[in-house]
Every structure is written in C-alpha cells, then in structure tokens.
Enzyme design. Structure first.
Site, PDB file in Angstrom:
ATOM      1  N   ASN A 265      36.571   7.850 -24.923  1.00  0.00           N
ATOM      2  CA  ASN A 265      36.646   7.650 -26.366  1.00  0.00           C
ATOM      3  C   ASN A 265      37.221   6.269 -26.674  1.00  0.00           C
ATOM      4  O   ASN A 265      38.229   5.880 -26.072  1.00  0.00           O
ATOM      5  CB  ASN A 265      37.577   8.714 -26.977  1.00  0.00           C
ATOM      6  CG  ASN A 265      37.906   8.429 -28.438  1.00  0.00           C
ATOM      7  OD1 ASN A 265      37.079   8.658 -29.315  1.00  0.00           O
ATOM      8  ND2 ASN A 265      39.099   7.903 -28.700  1.00  0.00           N
ATOM      9  N   GLU A 266      36.591   5.570 -27.567  1.00  0.00           N
ATOM     10  CA  GLU A 266      37.079   4.247 -28.007  1.00  0.00           C
ATOM     11  C   GLU A 266      37.644   3.473 -26.812  1.00  0.00           C
ATOM     12  O   GLU A 266      38.803   3.035 -26.830  1.00  0.00           O
ATOM     13  CB  GLU A 266      38.107   4.386 -29.143  1.00  0.00           C
ATOM     14  CG  GLU A 266      37.480   4.913 -30.414  1.00  0.00           C
ATOM     15  CD  GLU A 266      38.354   4.823 -31.666  1.00  0.00           C
ATOM     16  OE1 GLU A 266      39.522   4.395 -31.587  1.00  0.00           O
ATOM     17  OE2 GLU A 266      37.837   5.187 -32.748  1.00  0.00           O
TER      18      GLU A 266
ATOM     19  N   GLU B 138      41.374  17.224 -32.474  1.00  0.00           N
ATOM     20  CA  GLU B 138      42.135  16.528 -31.442  1.00  0.00           C
ATOM     21  C   GLU B 138      43.510  17.177 -31.280  1.00  0.00           C
ATOM     22  O   GLU B 138      44.017  17.834 -32.201  1.00  0.00           O
ATOM     23  CB  GLU B 138      42.288  15.058 -31.864  1.00  0.00           C
ATOM     24  CG  GLU B 138      43.029  14.208 -30.852  1.00  0.00           C
ATOM     25  CD  GLU B 138      42.885  12.706 -31.101  1.00  0.00           C
ATOM     26  OE1 GLU B 138      42.369  12.314 -32.169  1.00  0.00           O
ATOM     27  OE2 GLU B 138      43.271  11.936 -30.206  1.00  0.00           O
TER      28      GLU B 138
ATOM     29  N   GLN C 149      39.687  15.322 -39.261  1.00  0.00           N
ATOM     30  CA  GLN C 149      39.725  16.307 -38.216  1.00  0.00           C
ATOM     31  C   GLN C 149      40.010  17.666 -38.836  1.00  0.00           C
ATOM     32  O   GLN C 149      40.742  17.739 -39.819  1.00  0.00           O
ATOM     33  CB  GLN C 149      40.819  15.975 -37.223  1.00  0.00           C
ATOM     34  CG  GLN C 149      40.690  14.632 -36.557  1.00  0.00           C
ATOM     35  CD  GLN C 149      41.624  14.513 -35.344  1.00  0.00           C
ATOM     36  OE1 GLN C 149      42.294  15.445 -34.923  1.00  0.00           O
ATOM     37  NE2 GLN C 149      41.647  13.322 -34.787  1.00  0.00           N
TER      38      GLN C 149
ATOM     39  N   GLU D 191      33.265  10.683 -35.016  1.00  0.00           N
ATOM     40  CA  GLU D 191      34.486  10.641 -35.845  1.00  0.00           C
ATOM     41  C   GLU D 191      34.089   9.976 -37.149  1.00  0.00           C
ATOM     42  O   GLU D 191      33.627   8.831 -37.144  1.00  0.00           O
ATOM     43  CB  GLU D 191      35.594   9.816 -35.176  1.00  0.00           C
ATOM     44  CG  GLU D 191      36.241  10.521 -34.020  1.00  0.00           C
ATOM     45  CD  GLU D 191      37.434   9.769 -33.448  1.00  0.00           C
ATOM     46  OE1 GLU D 191      38.135   9.057 -34.200  1.00  0.00           O
ATOM     47  OE2 GLU D 191      37.647   9.900 -32.229  1.00  0.00           O
TER      48      GLU D 191
ATOM     49  N   TYR E 164      35.250   5.409 -40.349  1.00  0.00           N
ATOM     50  CA  TYR E 164      36.282   5.859 -41.291  1.00  0.00           C
ATOM     51  C   TYR E 164      36.147   5.080 -42.591  1.00  0.00           C
ATOM     52  O   TYR E 164      35.896   3.872 -42.580  1.00  0.00           O
ATOM     53  CB  TYR E 164      37.679   5.662 -40.684  1.00  0.00           C
ATOM     54  CG  TYR E 164      37.975   6.679 -39.592  1.00  0.00           C
ATOM     55  CD1 TYR E 164      38.256   8.002 -39.931  1.00  0.00           C
ATOM     56  CD2 TYR E 164      37.933   6.332 -38.246  1.00  0.00           C
ATOM     57  CE1 TYR E 164      38.521   8.946 -38.949  1.00  0.00           C
ATOM     58  CE2 TYR E 164      38.198   7.284 -37.255  1.00  0.00           C
ATOM     59  CZ  TYR E 164      38.486   8.592 -37.611  1.00  0.00           C
ATOM     60  OH  TYR E 164      38.734   9.538 -36.649  1.00  0.00           O
TER      61      TYR E 164
HETATM   62  O1  AHR Z   1      41.038  10.467 -35.451  1.00  0.00           O
HETATM   63  C1  AHR Z   1      42.200   9.774 -35.140  1.00  0.00           C
HETATM   64  C2  AHR Z   1      41.947   8.670 -34.125  1.00  0.00           C
HETATM   65  O2  AHR Z   1      41.114   7.701 -34.693  1.00  0.00           O
HETATM   66  C3  AHR Z   1      41.227   9.084 -32.872  1.00  0.00           C
HETATM   67  O3  AHR Z   1      42.057   9.637 -31.912  1.00  0.00           O
HETATM   68  C4  AHR Z   1      40.654   7.793 -32.403  1.00  0.00           C
HETATM   69  O4  AHR Z   1      39.483   7.966 -31.628  1.00  0.00           O
HETATM   70  C5  AHR Z   1      40.398   7.016 -33.678  1.00  0.00           C
HETATM   71  O5  AHR Z   1      40.832   5.720 -33.597  1.00  0.00           O
END
Ligand code: AHR
Length: 509
Positions: free
Chosen positions: A175-176, A27, A354, A305, A252
């Site tokens: 995204n999201e 990103e 990332q 992600e 995550y």
């Molecule tokens: O990876 C960091 C952020 O986490 C991304 O931009 C977003 O999609 C997620 O919430």
C-alpha cells in the site's frame, strides 16, 4: 422552479457497473477494528457472533457491501499475519505505530476477518505486506488462505480450526509504497511487485490445470494518489498484465475550508462538490495512461481508498481520524459514485475510507449505540446500481449552473432486469430542483423513490441517531411517458422505474 430534462435511452446499455465499486476499506486504525469497531470479543455484553459485533454486520448486509479491504492502508505494510492466528491467549500484542501508537491485542486476525466477510456475505480484499515483509511471508499467507491440500500452511490453518480453504479473488501487493509502504521509487516498486506477484498463486486450481493457464487471483499493485500519473506510467510500462490485474489509485477530497466535521458554511458544501467533481479529470488522466498500454482494458483501476477527509472531532486522538459525517459527506459520496459509474469499464473496484469511526465512515459507535451516517444512506439509496448496466443520461434541457459553476442537478442511471435505477443529486443548498426524465426506448410502468435531504451540516449523533434518514420521495408522477419529480435543496435521491421494454424504439437520440 428550475426544471431540467433528461432523456435516457435504455436500448443502449453500456458497461456493467461492478458491484465491487461499492466496497469499503477497514484498517487497523483508531476505533475501526477495536474499541467500538467490528471486534468486541466473545464475552462482550454487546450482541456479537464469535466476537464480531452483530449490529455492524446487519448494517453492512443491508447495503449489500460487496467487499472489504483489510488490514490497511499504511498498517498493511507493518502487519505480520502470523501474529494474528492461533490461540488468542498466545497472540502477541502489536503497537500500531502508524496510528497513535495504540496497543492492539491481535485478537482480530485472518480467521476473524474471514469470518466477518462470511457473516456479511462479502468478498475479502486483503492487502499484503511489502514494506516490512518478505516474499515468503506473503506467499505463505496465500497458501494458508487458499490451499485445500497438504501444504505446511494448509495444515497450520486446520490446526487453527479452519478445515476448508477460503476463496480469495482480490489481493493487494502493498500500500502506498511510495510513502508509508517503504518510500520506494516507482521503478523499485515495479521490480518488487513482479517478484511478489509471482508467488501469489491460485492454489484452488493447482494440480488441475497448468499454473500458466490458471484463472488468476486479481493481484492489485499499490498505486499513487489520483493526481500522480508518473507512478502508474512506470507500472503499466514495466509489469505484464498477466501479473498485474489491477492498479490502485487513492483519492481523498478536501472540503475546501478550515472546519471541523460539522461546523462549516454553505460555501464548503459547494466547494466539496467542486473538489469532488474535479477528481474526474484526474481519473481521466490515469485512464489515458492505462489505455495507452492496455487498450483492451484488461487491468482494472482500483480506487481502494477514497472519501472526504475533514478535520478530526475536537478532543479525539489525532492519530485515530475520528470525524463526523454530514450531508456534505453524503454529497461527496454520491458525486464520486457517479464518477465511478461513468468510467465503469475501467474503474472496477473501489473502497470508501473507512467503514467505522474513521474518516468518511458509514457507521459510528459509542458503547452499544450504532449510528448510520448520511454516507451509509447514500450506499443504501444507490445499492440497486450494483451490477447494473450503465446507461448514459443525455440532457434535453441541461441543468443550469449554480455557485462555483456547478450543475444544479446530477443524475446517473443503470439498467437491471427490466428496471431502471436513477440516482439524483440537487446540488443547490437553497433551491428546489425540478427533474423530468424521458425514456427513449421504453415506457415507464411505475416509479418510486427515496430521498435524503436537509441542511449541509445535518448529521446523526449518538443522542439523535436518525435525524438524517431517507424518506419516500413524494410527488413522483408519470406524465406522457415521462417521469416527473422535484428534489428539495441539498438532496440525494434514488428512483426505481419499472419499464415496459416492448414499448417500441421511440425517437433515436
Ligand atoms: O486511510 C488512511 C490512510 O491514508 C491510509 O492508511 C493510507 O493508505 C492513506 O495515506
């Protein structure tokens, strides 16, 4: 020493482990693209090809990166691609409002990203702007990227120096969008997706076949976090699979203890393993929803992600998410990749968040120094799983439970061209683990492996960049048709076993 015994039946290979689950996410955030990331510019003293840092390209080629997701993340829904094409001196800088308010030159745009992918030899996975963009903006980007004809965008691309169209196989539609991508409801986004996705056309076959018969670009709908199946349910219910070939799910993992990236107790090693393994139940819930609407598994789950999210390095810009990376991070990566293998029939694309200097990075940079993190080494150790057939591991003597009810060892196997790849984790931070692998329908001809091990907090630094690295796995022995070995504590390893597949069927499982 506690020894577990696994049997692997090579006569029953399962689904293909798509190489695309070994993808990465880059990103415009912190120092992933600029200030030490991919883009140093043509005049930099750091060796580069057309402004793209060569040591990064080399490190990514070495682990056979199959795809990169770009330009975000939250940034994607604030990115306007036209600002990043054309002569660099005329490009208008952008303030990265999501990530620290950093001013970015826009010198790394579409052409530079596609050049990066070509240098690495991987596929682009571009994420378009739904939150603050328009259908026209997204459709024009697709035309710019993929049309070899005489359309206005194809002409503009040529004017900007690229004659041939690029090939785009995967494209994300926002995204999201439940959060940073527009705070939409699931119902609202489903409607938006139907509209946007209609205009993501495959220009490569235009005029050759009718558009409704054209092989599709894999359009990926923006999804929710793994724990929220409600959003996914709405998408699966209201969008036809002819439009939506993939749905994104984000995942995550937290380390379970207030700590920075490098100072934590062994308890956090175990808690990280437990938190990672617990994500499998969340994926299964998502898969159950998808199976209800799509039993033929036409729609891919795209975990675009994922990774361990620890505290930022003290003293760094909080909006830049710069985090150190230890063997604990490598543990999370190895166990998560094993989960993806087990669900290879549905999880067909995934992107670690990332790549450089952000979250669970595979590479860290400072000036002209490049550090390969323990997580990079996991991708190196596991690379032979890419496009192998998943082979289930059956326990003859199951691993015993250690702290937090975790299994002592974890194994995953795949088969490719007469060779078996077995990746292994010793989850114990204190004890060695013995592993004995029996084969049910083949005879091992030879076996060799490499291992990454140390203390949970071990990591590589700019002063000591190779402290954690993989070494040959000593003491691998072939005994009575089995492969036997032992793993040191806190170890992640991979083993290549050459097979004689004509060696009879053996006993059935
Ligand atoms: O990876 C960091 C952020 O986490 C991304 O931009 C977003 O999609 C997620 O919430």
């Amino acid at each position: 020493m506690n020894t577990t015994r696994a049997i692997i039946d090579t006569s029953r290979p399962g689904p293909l482990i798509s190489r695309h689950i070994y993808g990465h996410f880059s990103e415009h955030l912190g120092r992933c693209i600029y200030n030490g990331g991919y883009w140093v510019g043509e005049t930099s003293t750091i060796p580069n090809v057309r402004g793209i840092r060569s040591d990064i390209v080399e490190a990514m080629r070495a682990i056979r990166v199959p795809n990169i997701r770009w330009p975000g993340g939250c940034f994607a829904d604030d990115y306007h691609w036209r600002d990043g094409v054309g002569p660099k001196e005329a490009r208008v800088p952008i303030v990265n409002v999501h990530w620290g308010g950093t001013l970015e030159s826009n010198h790394f745009g579409t052409h530079e990203f596609m050049d990066l992918c070509e240098q690495i030899g991987c596929e682009p996975y571009i994420c378009g702007n739904v939150g603050s963009g328009t259908v026209r903006e997204m459709r024009d980007w697709i035309e710019y990227l993929t049309d070899d004809g005489q359309s206005p965008m194809a002409r503009l691309r040529r004017q900007n120096g690229r004659e041939r169209a690029w090939k785009i196989n995967m494209f994300g539609v926002g995204n999201e969008n439940w959060g940073c991508g527009g705070f939409m409801t699931a119902e609202q986004y489903a409607q938006e997706f139907r509209k946007y996705a209609t205009y993501i056309r495959n220009y490569a076959v235009m005029g050759k076949v009718n558009w409704w018969e054209a092989p599709d670009i894999l359009r990926v709908a923006g999804g929710a976090n793994a724990e929220d199946t409600g959003w996914l349910e709405v998408l699966m219910k209201s969008v036809p699979s002819s439009l939506m070939k993939g749905v994104s799910v984000h995942c995550y993992v937290k380390p379970g203890e207030e700590s920075d990236g490098v100072r934590f107790s062994d308890d956090s090693w175990y808690q990280t393993a437990a938190n990672t393994l617990a994500k499998e139940a969340a994926f299964v819930k998502n898969i159950e929803v998808m199976d209800r609407y799509d039993p033929e598994k036409k729609v891919a789950m795209v975990v675009d992600e994922w990774g361990l999210w620890v505290d930022n390095e003290p003293g760094t810009n909080p909006g830049h998410l710069f985090q150190q990376n230890t063997l604990r991070s490598a543990l999370c990566a190895a166990l998560m990749l094993h989960i993806f293998h087990r669900h290879a029939d549905r999880i067909r694309i995934a992107n670690l968040a990332q790549t450089i200097n952000v979250l669970q990075s595979i590479l860290l940079t400072e000036g002209d120094i490049l550090v390969k993190t323990p997580t990079w080494h996991v991708f190196d150790l596991f690379k032979e799983h890419q496009d192998g057939a998943f082979v289930p591991v059956v326990w003859e003597k199951a691993p015993d439970a250690i702290a937090k009810g975790l299994p002592r060892v974890a194994l995953s196997a795949s088969l490719k061209q007469g060779a078996l790849t077995v990746s292994m984790v010793n989850l114990s931070a204190e004890e060695e683990a013995g592993v004995s692998i029996g084969l049910n329908a083949a005879r091992p001809l030879s076996a060799a492996g490499r291992v990454l091990f140390g203390r949970p907090t071990d990591h590589n630094t700019f002063g000591d960049p190779s402290r954690v690295h993989a070494v040959a796995l000593e003491g691998v022995a072939l005994r009575d048709g089995s492969v036997e070995l032992k793993l040191p504590p806190c170890a992640i390893a991979s083993l290549e076993i050459a097979l004689d597949m004509s060696a009879g069927k053996g006993e059935r499982l």
